[in-house]
Design an enzyme around this catalytic site. Structure first.
Site, PDB file in Angstrom:
ATOM      1  N   LYS A  39       0.833  -1.204   0.000  1.00 51.19           N
ATOM      2  CA  LYS A  39       0.000   0.000   0.000  1.00 51.19           C
ATOM      3  C   LYS A  39       0.868   1.254   0.000  1.00 51.19           C
ATOM      4  O   LYS A  39       0.532   2.265  -0.619  1.00 51.19           O
ATOM      5  CB  LYS A  39      -0.950  -0.007   1.194  1.00 51.19           C
ATOM      6  CG  LYS A  39      -1.975  -1.136   1.087  1.00 51.19           C
ATOM      7  CD  LYS A  39      -2.979  -1.121   2.199  1.00 51.19           C
ATOM      8  CE  LYS A  39      -3.732  -2.448   2.266  1.00 51.19           C
ATOM      9  NZ  LYS A  39      -4.388  -2.859   1.013  1.00 51.19           N
ATOM     10  N   ASN A 179     -11.785   2.583   4.171  1.00 47.99           N
ATOM     11  CA  ASN A 179     -12.855   1.984   3.377  1.00 47.99           C
ATOM     12  C   ASN A 179     -13.941   1.528   4.344  1.00 47.99           C
ATOM     13  O   ASN A 179     -13.872   1.797   5.553  1.00 47.99           O
ATOM     14  CB  ASN A 179     -12.331   0.869   2.458  1.00 47.99           C
ATOM     15  CG  ASN A 179     -11.850  -0.345   3.234  1.00 47.99           C
ATOM     16  OD1 ASN A 179     -12.086  -0.473   4.442  1.00 47.99           O
ATOM     17  ND2 ASN A 179     -11.183  -1.246   2.555  1.00 47.99           N
ATOM     18  N   ASP A 243      -5.411   2.703  -3.018  1.00 45.79           N
ATOM     19  CA  ASP A 243      -4.118   3.415  -2.978  1.00 45.79           C
ATOM     20  C   ASP A 243      -4.094   4.550  -4.003  1.00 45.79           C
ATOM     21  O   ASP A 243      -3.592   5.647  -3.731  1.00 45.79           O
ATOM     22  CB  ASP A 243      -2.976   2.435  -3.270  1.00 45.79           C
ATOM     23  CG  ASP A 243      -2.957   1.284  -2.277  1.00 45.79           C
ATOM     24  OD1 ASP A 243      -3.331   1.505  -1.105  1.00 45.79           O
ATOM     25  OD2 ASP A 243      -2.576   0.168  -2.672  1.00 45.79           O
TER      26      ASP A 243
HETATM   27  O1  RIB Z   1      -3.646  -2.140  -1.719  1.00 44.04           O
HETATM   28  C1  RIB Z   1      -3.065  -3.141  -2.509  1.00 44.04           C
HETATM   29  C2  RIB Z   1      -1.827  -3.663  -1.865  1.00 44.04           C
HETATM   30  O2  RIB Z   1      -2.174  -4.304  -0.666  1.00 44.04           O
HETATM   31  C3  RIB Z   1      -1.091  -4.703  -2.668  1.00 44.04           C
HETATM   32  O3  RIB Z   1      -0.173  -4.130  -3.579  1.00 44.04           O
HETATM   33  C4  RIB Z   1      -0.480  -5.593  -1.615  1.00 44.04           C
HETATM   34  O4  RIB Z   1       0.906  -5.548  -1.554  1.00 44.04           O
HETATM   35  C5  RIB Z   1      -1.116  -5.163  -0.303  1.00 44.04           C
HETATM   36  O5  RIB Z   1      -0.264  -4.421   0.448  1.00 44.04           O
END
Ligand code: RIB
Length: 295
Positions: A39, A179, A243
């Site tokens: 993230k 969320n 993200d």
């Molecule tokens: O939000 C997605 C991410 O969550 C992925 O890339 C994974 O690594 C987890 O951390």
């Protein structure tokens, strides 16, 4: 204003599945892709693509050096990343035919981050710079406290939710992004308006942002509220949608945009992200997002 993201870096093992594995079931995947993720890394790339000046801080093992290179290629400064003896964090991600995912995390080097690391990193930044963090590293509560003491603007994406969040002084944040799962965990209710109301009452100086997947997003700050519907797209992989949303929301927020403007930009960026496979690789560029908004 500079942004320092003290965040996770993961190697993502993404399995394309006919359906999510059930208890007791053994199931072959249709494909395996090994991607850059975490993230933290995803949010650094999203914020940089959105136009912010981003520095990433965190820890990787020796097999994670390509994650640092990925960040650098996206314009993120990486000299605050420390290589440690632990294994790099990783995620095992199943993606089903509708694009939904579920994720198993191994923290690895992400939990090698120490309070000394945090102090060393924050000393390089100034009052008024932004600290961004998620809940995939160690020291989350410490980072929030120190950033507040230093007069920095702090944004927490409280993902994934976990017991340690009870220790985090949320009222010291300028932005809290959750969320529906994290919001329910922190607020003790699943009703979206009540989540905003309860978190707002606990954190009166914080902008609370709640993402609701296909039901759009909401935000509240003081007496101001905004709500924006989701954009309809064909989703192939929802990984890193949140993200992407976070990075783009903060770009607009950093320049003083209204809550509605921030939500609209972030919604468009994350809608584009879910039309593409992968985590970091699915994050769109700012110009693409603008064009999509105006189409
Ligand atoms: O939000 C997605 C991410 O969550 C992925 O890339 C994974 O690594 C987890 O951390």
């Amino acid at each position: 204003m500079r942004v320092v993201n003290i965040g996770s870096l993961n190697i993502d093992y993404v399995y394309e599945m006919p359906h999510f594995v059930q208890p007791g079931e053994t199931l072959s995947s249709r494909s395996l892709r090994v991607n850059c993720g975490g993230k933290g890394l995803n949010q650094s790339i999203a914020a940089a693509k959105a136009g912010l000046e981003v520095y990433h801080a965190g820890c990787i093992g020796e097999e994670g050096v390509f994650l640092k290179e990925k960040l650098a290629a996206a314009g993120v400064r990486t000299d605050c990343i420390r290589q440690v003896a632990d294994k790099t964090g990783h995620a095992i991600i199943q993606v089903d035919p509708s694009g939904q995912n579920n994720i198993i995390l191994y923290s690895g080097a992400n939990h090698a981050l120490t309070e000394e690391d945090v102090d060393r990193v924050l000393a390089r930044f100034d009052r008024g710079d932004m600290v961004l963090l998620q809940n995939e590293t160690s020291c989350v509560d410490y980072i929030v406290r120190r950033a507040w003491e230093l007069g920095m603007r702090t944004a927490l994406n409280a993902a994934p939710s976990g017991e340690n969040l009870q220790q985090v002084p949320l009222e010291k944040l300028e932005w809290l992004l959750v969320n529906e799962v994290e919001g329910a965990y922190l607020a003790g209710t699943t009703d979206p308006r009540e989540i905003l109301r309860r978190l707002g009452a606990r954190c009166p100086d914080t902008t609370i942002v709640l993402t609701l997947g296909g039901d759009g997003s909401m935000a509240a700050r003081g007496g101001e509220t905004a709500q924006v519907p989701a954009m309809r797209v064909h989703a192939v992989d929802t990984t890193a949608a949140g993200d992407t949303f976070t990075g783009y929301f903060l770009r607009r927020a950093a320049e003083g945009g209204s809550l509605e403007d921030c939500l609209r930009l972030a919604t468009a960026a994350s809608a584009l992200a879910v039309t593409r496979p992968g985590a970091a690789d699915s994050i769109p560029a700012y110009d693409e997002v603008q064009a999509f908004l105006q189409a």
